[in-house]
Each structure stands twice: as C-alpha cells, then as structure tokens.
Design a protein around this motif. Structure first.
Motif, PDB file in Angstrom:
ATOM      1  N   VAL A  18       0.755   9.115  41.381  1.00 22.03           N
ATOM      2  CA  VAL A  18      -0.329  10.047  41.680  1.00 22.03           C
ATOM      3  C   VAL A  18      -1.618   9.232  41.783  1.00 22.03           C
ATOM      4  N   LEU A  19      -2.101   9.139  43.012  1.00 25.80           N
ATOM      5  CA  LEU A  19      -3.328   8.393  43.286  1.00 25.80           C
ATOM      6  C   LEU A  19      -4.505   9.334  43.029  1.00 25.80           C
ATOM      7  N   VAL A  20      -5.548   8.812  42.364  1.00 24.97           N
ATOM      8  CA  VAL A  20      -6.657   9.687  41.967  1.00 24.97           C
ATOM      9  C   VAL A  20      -7.983   9.112  42.454  1.00 24.97           C
ATOM     10  N   ASP A  21      -8.761   9.931  43.170  1.00 26.76           N
ATOM     11  CA  ASP A  21     -10.099   9.484  43.583  1.00 26.76           C
ATOM     12  C   ASP A  21     -11.088  10.630  43.388  1.00 26.76           C
ATOM     13  N   ASP A  22     -12.393  10.302  43.452  1.00 25.07           N
ATOM     14  CA  ASP A  22     -13.374  11.367  43.208  1.00 25.07           C
ATOM     15  C   ASP A  22     -13.619  12.218  44.452  1.00 25.07           C
ATOM     16  N   VAL A  23     -13.946  11.566  45.594  1.00 24.12           N
ATOM     17  CA  VAL A  23     -14.293  12.332  46.791  1.00 24.12           C
ATOM     18  C   VAL A  23     -13.403  11.892  47.956  1.00 24.12           C
ATOM     19  N   LEU A  24     -12.866  12.854  48.694  1.00 21.19           N
ATOM     20  CA  LEU A  24     -12.131  12.550  49.915  1.00 21.19           C
ATOM     21  C   LEU A  24     -13.050  12.879  51.092  1.00 21.19           C
ATOM     22  N   TYR A  25     -13.288  11.871  51.951  1.00 21.55           N
ATOM     23  CA  TYR A  25     -14.241  12.050  53.058  1.00 21.55           C
ATOM     24  C   TYR A  25     -13.552  11.598  54.348  1.00 21.55           C
ATOM     25  N   THR A  26     -13.776  10.361  54.802  1.00 17.83           N
ATOM     26  CA  THR A  26     -13.167   9.930  56.060  1.00 17.83           C
ATOM     27  C   THR A  26     -11.672   9.662  55.913  1.00 17.83           C
ATOM     28  N   GLY A  27     -11.235   9.363  54.702  1.00 22.01           N
ATOM     29  CA  GLY A  27      -9.833   9.012  54.478  1.00 22.01           C
ATOM     30  C   GLY A  27      -9.594   7.516  54.497  1.00 22.01           C
ATOM     31  N   ARG A  28     -10.645   6.736  54.811  1.00 23.98           N
ATOM     32  CA  ARG A  28     -10.449   5.292  54.938  1.00 23.98           C
ATOM     33  C   ARG A  28     -10.185   4.616  53.587  1.00 23.98           C
ATOM     34  N   THR A  29     -10.824   5.095  52.542  1.00 21.35           N
ATOM     35  CA  THR A  29     -10.562   4.541  51.210  1.00 21.35           C
ATOM     36  C   THR A  29      -9.096   4.746  50.828  1.00 21.35           C
ATOM     37  N   ILE A  30      -8.590   5.950  51.121  1.00 22.48           N
ATOM     38  CA  ILE A  30      -7.206   6.251  50.746  1.00 22.48           C
ATOM     39  C   ILE A  30      -6.240   5.431  51.599  1.00 22.48           C
ATOM     40  N   ARG A  31      -6.562   5.218  52.853  1.00 22.67           N
ATOM     41  CA  ARG A  31      -5.738   4.348  53.709  1.00 22.67           C
ATOM     42  C   ARG A  31      -5.640   2.966  53.063  1.00 22.67           C
ATOM     43  N   ALA A  32      -6.790   2.438  52.642  1.00 25.79           N
ATOM     44  CA  ALA A  32      -6.797   1.123  51.996  1.00 25.79           C
ATOM     45  C   ALA A  32      -6.009   1.155  50.692  1.00 25.79           C
ATOM     46  N   ALA A  33      -6.153   2.252  49.938  1.00 26.55           N
ATOM     47  CA  ALA A  33      -5.447   2.363  48.657  1.00 26.55           C
ATOM     48  C   ALA A  33      -3.934   2.393  48.875  1.00 26.55           C
ATOM     49  N   LEU A  34      -3.494   3.075  49.938  1.00 31.49           N
ATOM     50  CA  LEU A  34      -2.052   3.135  50.221  1.00 31.49           C
ATOM     51  C   LEU A  34      -1.525   1.739  50.539  1.00 31.49           C
ATOM     52  N   ASP A  35      -2.277   0.995  51.358  1.00 28.35           N
ATOM     53  CA  ASP A  35      -1.866  -0.378  51.681  1.00 28.35           C
ATOM     54  C   ASP A  35      -1.804  -1.237  50.424  1.00 28.35           C
ATOM     55  N   ALA A  36      -2.832  -1.114  49.590  1.00 29.36           N
ATOM     56  CA  ALA A  36      -2.884  -1.915  48.368  1.00 29.36           C
ATOM     57  C   ALA A  36      -1.708  -1.575  47.456  1.00 29.36           C
ATOM     58  N   LEU A  37      -1.467  -0.283  47.306  1.00 32.32           N
ATOM     59  CA  LEU A  37      -0.414   0.171  46.404  1.00 32.32           C
ATOM     60  C   LEU A  37       0.957  -0.335  46.852  1.00 32.32           C
ATOM     61  N   ILE A  38       1.182  -0.295  48.160  1.00 36.71           N
ATOM     62  CA  ILE A  38       2.494  -0.656  48.676  1.00 36.71           C
ATOM     63  C   ILE A  38       2.762  -2.159  48.518  1.00 36.71           C
ATOM     64  N   ASP A  39       1.695  -2.958  48.357  1.00 37.02           N
ATOM     65  CA  ASP A  39       1.885  -4.379  48.037  1.00 37.02           C
ATOM     66  C   ASP A  39       2.400  -4.581  46.612  1.00 37.02           C
ATOM     67  N   PHE A  40       2.373  -3.538  45.805  1.00 35.54           N
ATOM     68  CA  PHE A  40       2.868  -3.661  44.428  1.00 35.54           C
ATOM     69  C   PHE A  40       4.321  -3.222  44.293  1.00 35.54           C
TER      70      PHE A  40
END
Lengths: 182, 317
Positions: free
Chosen positions: A99-121
C-alpha cells in the motif's frame, strides 16, 4: 486560505481508509505500507498504528524517496537538484500487497516515479494507492484506490498538507499560488 | 554547526579548497541516500540516464577509476574509459587537444586524473563539460577526502571537534592536502606527523598541529589516517630505510592503544604492509579501510548527481 481538513477530520479519514484497506484485502496478512517522502511517511505510520489497533498485529512500514526516479530531474537548465533522501524499506516486497501512501495526488508523476522505484525492490503481488487528497488534473493514467478527500481545484490553486510530525500541526488548506491572484 | 547548501556552485569539483562547509555537508548527506542504493537487490537508479561521463586517466589507478565507473553505472550514466597507454597521447597530443576532441562528442562530465597539479583547473576553463578531479599531481584528490569524511561521520556521527591524526608522507600526498582542507573546514582538530624531510614547508601555517612524534599525534585520537609511503619516490633519500620508517612512524598495535578505545584506522590504499601500517592493524577490528572503499562509490555517486544537475554553466575563458 480555506481549511479543507483539520486534525480531527484527518484522524477520522485515516481511520476510515484503514478499515477500507482491511476490508479490501480481507485482513492485513502479507500487507506492507510504503510512504512516499516527505509527507507520505507520517501518514503511512499513522495508518500502520490504526491497522494494528483494528487487526491486532504490526504492519511493516517503509519510506520511499523518489527523487532519483523523477522525470523532470535533469530538465532544469540551471538550478538546484532536489535533495535526495534515504529510502528505507527494511523488508522484502516480493509477493506482498504493498500500500503506497502519499499526501496529495495531482499530475500522477510522483506516483509513476514511486512505482518505478518500488519495482526495483522486487515484485509485489499488488500495489495499491492511498492519498489524503486527490485534487485532479492527472497527466498520466493513474488512479488512487483509497482517497481521503476529493477536492476540485484549478491549476492556479495549491493544496498544502501540514502534519504534526513535520510541521507541528495537522491541517490541509487550499491556497492561491502567489502572484497569480490577479 | 554548518547548515546544508541547496546546491553546489559551479559545474566542476576541482578541489576541497573551493567548497564551503555547507556544500561539503550537502555532498555527505546526499551520499547517505546513495549508499542505500548500493544495498538494494537492483543497484541502479535512473537519475543520470542519457548523460555521458568520460573517465580520462593519465595515471594508473585501479581503485579510483573502478569506483567512479561503478558510481556512474549505478546512476545509469553512459561511461567511457580512456586509459592513456592506448590513446593518442602516446602520439604526442596535448591534454587540451585531447579534451577538446572528447568535448566535441559532448560528454556531460569528464573525470580526470593527471600527474600535473592544476591539470583539472586548466581543463575546467577550456571545457563546457563538468570536470571532476580524480587526483591531480601533488595538489588535490577531493573525492578521497570526501569519502574519508563520510566514513568518519558514519562511525562517529560528526566531524566537528574530533581529533584526527594523519601520519606519513605529507609532502607528496594529494589525499593529505584535500583532507586538511576538508577536516579544518568541518571543525576537526587535525594532527599531522611524518619525517621532517616529508613535510611541506609552511605546514604549521594551515591550522593543524605538527609533530614528528607519532605517539603525540595518535594520543587520544578519534581517527588515525595513514598515508602511503610512495616507494617510487624512495630514491629521493627522504629517510634511511623502510625498516627504520616502520620503527619510527609505522602504525603498530601498541601505538593504536594510545588512541581512544573506539578509534578508527584509515588508509586510502594501496597499502604497504609492514611499512606504514602493520598487518595486525590493517586487518584489525578498528580498521575501516574496506568501508572507505565501499563509501567511495556512494560519495562519487553524490558528486556526479549534484554536478550533472548543475546545467549549462558558461565556461569562464
């Protein structure tokens, strides 16, 4: 500076989201929370505390810094690089429901980056998304699974999330971007 | 004591002398985040994707060159290694001509090691690419000093107020020069020790304690940094024999006991066992020599990341 959420409202909202997480995942087995730095981290910790009260056991919690995965990293011709902070995921994400948690969802670009980062783990079995505020204006096909509050905004406005752990108090406000009021 | 800078000024890292304490703190803090990347199952992040880094080494180097290359690859930069034995330099090309030709292929960063002090400054004035000094003559080796500082800070939590002893060939060592700048800027108490023949003139003027008695330098130290005796310079007759050097200045287990009980032992490599450092010390529990190597990758990742984002600075002609 309209206040969208106060401390009490934030608390009730997180309790509601925690219940939704338990309902959707039929418990908290194989669940782990990952907060996106900076303000996703304290929100993830609070959710973990509520989940412990509801389900009776600890849910692993980590912190993800997405700076090195940003798509605008080397775009600025001149200017400071964003400060890189530590990612702390002291558990395996393989086969887990993250469960990924962030404060504000806006353009979605932060979450795109977070998904890439997470999948490297590793390879989680699912990734779900919690946001405290969804303000619209998506630029990528990304949608939150659990939303604290939907707030229709214009691009001239900005959402400020303040949390006691970082800012000394809990508050979500809607503000005009400086200099664009005219 | 020092706050953290938001960015590095300038496109190059030529020496510690040019950095402020807050820039040093920025590099060390960024390196902490970079160190975590090396502990992941997939040790790679896309931060420098599409950037080109050239490693131009005019002097032999295994550790530093490999460390830079690993750092570049972990940040997803494209890397090229130019070793001088196989380049046009053997045909008589000058440093500036070589650099201008490389620059025509538009690299973003050139990592340079050169036997002449000031070679990096020369290149920085000529090239638009960012220049990272990987050791220039007897001048500076900034990333080594940064990784030493990172290692000390990792173990001790700070640099301010620590006693750091630096022992060995102070005259020829660029590692020593960079470390002096760094440690004094960060508020450490630096003691230096070596044979008088291997001390630069005016050493006492740079804000360090100078002694020729290794026991005095080491007493109560939090960190002991040994410098390599450069065997290739032995012909200069700086001291009578390697054996005598070891007896007077070598880091033995007995001398280590004079330092604080939790003192750490450092060496920039390559080590001469039985000359500047006893094997029992180099391999002992207080040794952080291999941590230094691991931390070198993190510190170089931080430097490359911070410089690559500096953007299009005008080259000052």
């Amino acid at each position: 500076m309209p206040i969208l959420m106060d401390s009490e409202r934030i608390g009730r909202t997180l309790t509601r989201i925690a219940h939704e997480i338990v309902e959707h995942n039929r418990g908290v087995g194989d669940l782990a929370l990952v907060g996106v730095r900076t303000r996703g981290v304290p929100i993830a910790r609070r959710l973990a505390a509520i989940l412990r009260d509801i389900a009776g056991h600890e849910v692993a919690t980590g912190a993800l810094d997405i700076t090195l995965y940003r798509d605008d990293l080397m775009k600025a011709a001149v200017g400071p690089q964003p400060i890189v902070r530590r990612t702390e995921i002291p558990f395996s994400i393989d086969g887990r429901h993250i469960v990924l948690v962030d404060d504000v969802l806006y353009t979605g670009r932060t979450i795109r980056a977070a998904l890439d980062a997470l999948i490297d783990f590793g390879r989680p079995s699912t990734i779900q998304l919690v946001v405290l505020v969804d303000r619209g204006h998506r630029e990528l096909p990304i949608k939150a699974d659990y939303v604290g509050k939907n707030v229709p905004t214009s691009r001239r406005e900005t959402i400020h999330v303040r949390l006691a752990e970082i800012d000394g108090e809990d508050e979500v406000t809607l503000d005009q971007i400086e200099g664009e009021r005219a | 004591m020092s706050d953290t800078a938001a960015r590095l000024r300038g496109k190059d890292l030529l020496g510690i002398a040019d950095l402020t304490a807050s820039e040093i703190t920025l590099i060390l803090d960024t390196a902490e985040a970079m160190k975590e990347v090396s502990s992941r199952p997939i040790k790679k992040v896309p931060a420098l994707r599409g950037k080109t880094v050239i490693n131009l080494f005019y002097e032999p180097s295994t550790r530093t060159r490999t460390s830079f290359e690993v750092a570049e690859k972990r940040l997803s930069a494209d890397t090229l290694n130019i070793a001088i034995g196989t380049s046009s330099v053997v045909k008589g090309e000058t440093l500036i001509d070589t650099a201008l030709n490389l620059e025509a292929m538009s690299p973003d960063i050139i990592v340079l090691r050169h036997a002449s002090s000031g070679a990096c400054h020369l290149l920085a004035r000529t090239c638009k690419a960012g220049i990272v000094n990987a050791g220039d003559g007897m001048h500076e080796h900034p990333t080594q000093a940064l990784l030493d500082a990172f290692t000390i800070r990792e173990r001790k939590g700070r640099l301010q107020g620590l006693k750091v002893a630096i022992v060995g060939d102070l005259l020829h060592s660029r590692v020593f020069r960079s470390n002096i700048y760094l440690l004094t800027k960060m508020g450490a108490e630096v003691w230096v020790c070596g044979p008088p023949t291997l001390m630069p003139a005016g050493i006492e003027l740079v804000g360090v304690h100078v002694t020729t008695r290794v026991e005095e330098a080491v007493e109560g130290a939090d960190a002991i940094m040994m410098l390599r005796i450069q065997l290739e310079r032995m012909e200069g007759g700086y001291f009578p024999s390697l054996r005598e050097y070891f007896q007077v200045f070598g880091m033995t287990p007995e001398r280590v006991t004079l330092a604080k009980p939790d003192a750490i032992i450092m060496h920039p490599g390559p080590m001469n066992r039985g000359v500047e450092i006893a094997s029992e010390v180099a391999d002992g529990p207080a040794s952080v020599i291999l941590d230094q190597v691991a931390n070198g990758v993190a510190v170089r990742m931080a430097v490359l990341y911070l410089l690559a984002g500096g953007g299009e600075h005008e080259a000052v002609a």
